[in-house]
Design an enzyme around this catalytic site. Structure first.
Site: not given
Ligand SMILES: *Cc1c(COP(=O)(O)O)cnc(C)c1O
Length: 386
Positions: A51, A103, A175, A200
Site C-alpha cells: 500500500r 467531468y 485535470d 483514458k
Molecule cells: C474519466 C475522467 C475522470 C475520472 O477518472 P476515473 O479513472 O474514471 O476515475 C476525471 N476527469 C476526467 C476529465 C475524466 O475524463
C-alpha cells in the site's frame, strides 16, 4: 541520460525506467507482492508494504512525473481516487473554486462527498481569469481547473489562472486527462498539481481504471504520499504494468488522434445536418489563441449538436454508428461516441447543464486511431438517418 534532457518521445519509453536489477528483465516486472523481506526490523530495500510502495507502481509514478516535467508522481486506483486525495489536503471551512464545465464524476465527488464534510465549492466559468479573482476569499485554498473542458472543449488559460493563484497563495490543480502531457504540461505553466485519469489516453487501450497525480514541491508531495498511504486508494501492480505499456506509444497515438480529430472536426463542420462543432483547433473557436499558445496540437475530442436539437435524432445517429462504439470513457485506440446528457453528465442538474451548452442533441466523440476514412464514412452513413 537524465530524464529532463530527454525529448517527449524518448521519455515515454525510458524515463524513470531501467532494466530489473535482479534479473536484467528489460520490461518492468509485475511485482505481485504485498510485503517485502526485512533483514532486521526497518532494514529493507525501500519497500515495506505494497500500500505504501510497490516497485511496479514506483516505475509508473516516476515515468509519469517525468512526462509532466514534475518531480513526484503518485498513482491511485482510479482518477476519482486521485481527486479524492487532492481534496483531502483541505479541511472543513476551506473553499475550492472549480471550473463549471467539468467531468461529471468530479462534480459528484465535490458536491456529494466533500460538501457534507464542510468543504465549499464554487463553480464558475474560468475563461476570464479576473472572475476567479473575484470569487477568491480568505478561505479559498484550491483552484480546480480542467482544460479542454468536458464536453464543451473550452480552453482555460492555465498561465493566467496560475498568476491569480500565486498572488493569493492558493493551490492550482489541473485535470490534464483530455490534453495529456503530449499536448500540454500544466506544471510548466505554473500549476502546483496535475491530475490524470490514467484510464483514458495514458493507459490508452480501455483495459484499466487508474488515476495519477504529479507535483514539483517536496512538502506537497510528502502530504500527498501520506494521504495515498493513509487512505489507501492504491492500484495493483498488473494495472501499473498495463499503463506503463500504454504510455510507451502515447506520442504515436496522440499524433494520430490529433490528425484524425482534425479531419473529423472539419467534416462535421461542413455537414448540413450539424449545427455546432466544438473543437479548439478551429480558428474561430473562442479560445483558439490560448489553445495555440498552451497546447502543441488540438486533440481528438470533439462535440457537436444536430440541427433541430432533438434527442431522438441524437439517439438515432449514435445507435447507427458501426465503427464508433457507444460507450462512456475516452482516449482509447478505438473511437467512442457518447451522449453527455444521459451518460457522463446525468449527475449535473439540467439547468446548470444547459447553461454550459450541454443540450439534448449534443454528442461527444473520442476519435480513435483507426483509418480516418472509415470513421468519416461511418458518421456520414449514421447522419443520413436523420
Ligand atoms: C474519466 C475522467 C475522470 C475520472 O477518472 P476515473 O479513472 O474514471 O476515475 C476525471 N476527469 C476526467 C476529465 C475524466 O475524463
Amino acid at each position: 541520460m537524465a530524464n529532463d534532457k530527454m525529448r517527449f518521445g524518448t521519455k515515454v519509453i525510458h524515463a524513470g525506467l531501467s532494466p530489473d536489477p535482479a534479473t536484467g528483465a528489460v520490461m518492468t516486472p509485475i511485482y505481485q507482492t504485498s510485503t517485502y523481506l526485512q533483514k532486521a526490523p526497518g532494514d529493507h530495500k525501500g519497500f515495506a508494504y505494497s500500500r505504501t510502495g510497490n516497485p511496479t507502481r514506483k516505475a509508473l509514478e516516476d515515468n509519469l512525473a517525468a512526462l509532466e516535467n514534475g518531480k513526484y508522481g503518485l498513482c491511485f486506483g482510479s482518477g476519482l481516487a486521485a481527486i479524492d486525495a487532492v481534496i483531502k489536503l483541505l479541511k472543513a471551512g476551506d473553499e475550492v473554486i472549480s471550473t463549471n464545465d467539468l467531468y461529471g464524476g468530479s462534480y459528484r465527488i465535490f458536491t456529494e462527498i466533500f460538501e457534507p464534510f464542510g468543504i465549499k465549492f464554487k463553480f464558475i466559468s474560468m475563461e476570464d481569469a479576473s472572475k476567479i479573482e473575484q470569487a477568491i476569499t480568505s478561505n479559498t485554498k484550491l483552484i480546480w481547473a480542467e482544460t479542454p473542458t468536458n464536453p464543451m472543449m473550452n480552453i482555460i488559460d492555465i498561465a493566467a489562472i496560475s498568476e491569480v493563484a500565486k498572488k493569493h497563495n492558493v493551490l492550482l490543480a489541473v485535470d490534464n486527462t483530455f490534453a495529456t502531457p503530449y499536448l500540454q504540461t500544466p506544471l510548466n505553466l505554473g500549476a502546483d498539481i496535475v491530475m490524470h485519469s490514467l484510464t483514458k489516453y495514458l493507459g490508452g487501450h480501455s483495459d484499466v481504471i487508474m488515476g495519477g497525480l504529479v507535483c514539483k514541491d517536496a512538502a506537497l508531495a510528502e502530504r500527498l504520499y501520506f494521504i495515498q498511504n493513509s487512505s489507501g486508494a492504491v492500484c495493483g501492480p498488473q494495472d501499473c504494468f498495463l499503463v506503463l505499456r500504454g504510455i510507451k506509444t502515447l506520442h504515436l497515438r496522440m499524433q494520430r488522434h490529433c490528425e484524425n480529430g482534425k479531419v473529423i472536426a472539419h467534416f462535421l463542420r461542413n455537414h448540413p445536418k450539424i449545427d455546432n462543432v466544438y473543437w479548439p483547433g478551429f480558428e474561430d473557436h473562442p479560445n483558439h489563441d490560448i489553445a495555440k499558445k498552451q497546447m502543441n496540437d488540438f486533440g481528438g475530442m470533439i462535440s457537436f449538436t444536430i440541427r433541430g436539437n432533438s434527442k431522438e435524432d441524437a439517439y438515432k445517429v449514435m445507435s447507427s454508428l458501426r465503427v464508433f462504439t457507444l460507450a462512456e470513457s475516452l482516449g482509447g485506440v478505438e473511437s467512442l461516441v457518447c451522449h453527455p446528457v444521459t451518460m457522463t453528465h446525468a449527475a449535473i442538474p439540467k439547468k446548470d447543464r444547459e447553461n454550459s451548452g450541454i443540450i439534448d442533441s449534443l454528442i461527444r466523440l473520442s476519435v480513435g486511431v483507426e483509418d480516418v476514412r472509415d470513421l468519416q464514412e461511418d458518421l456520414e452513413a449514421a447522419l443520413s438517418f436523420v
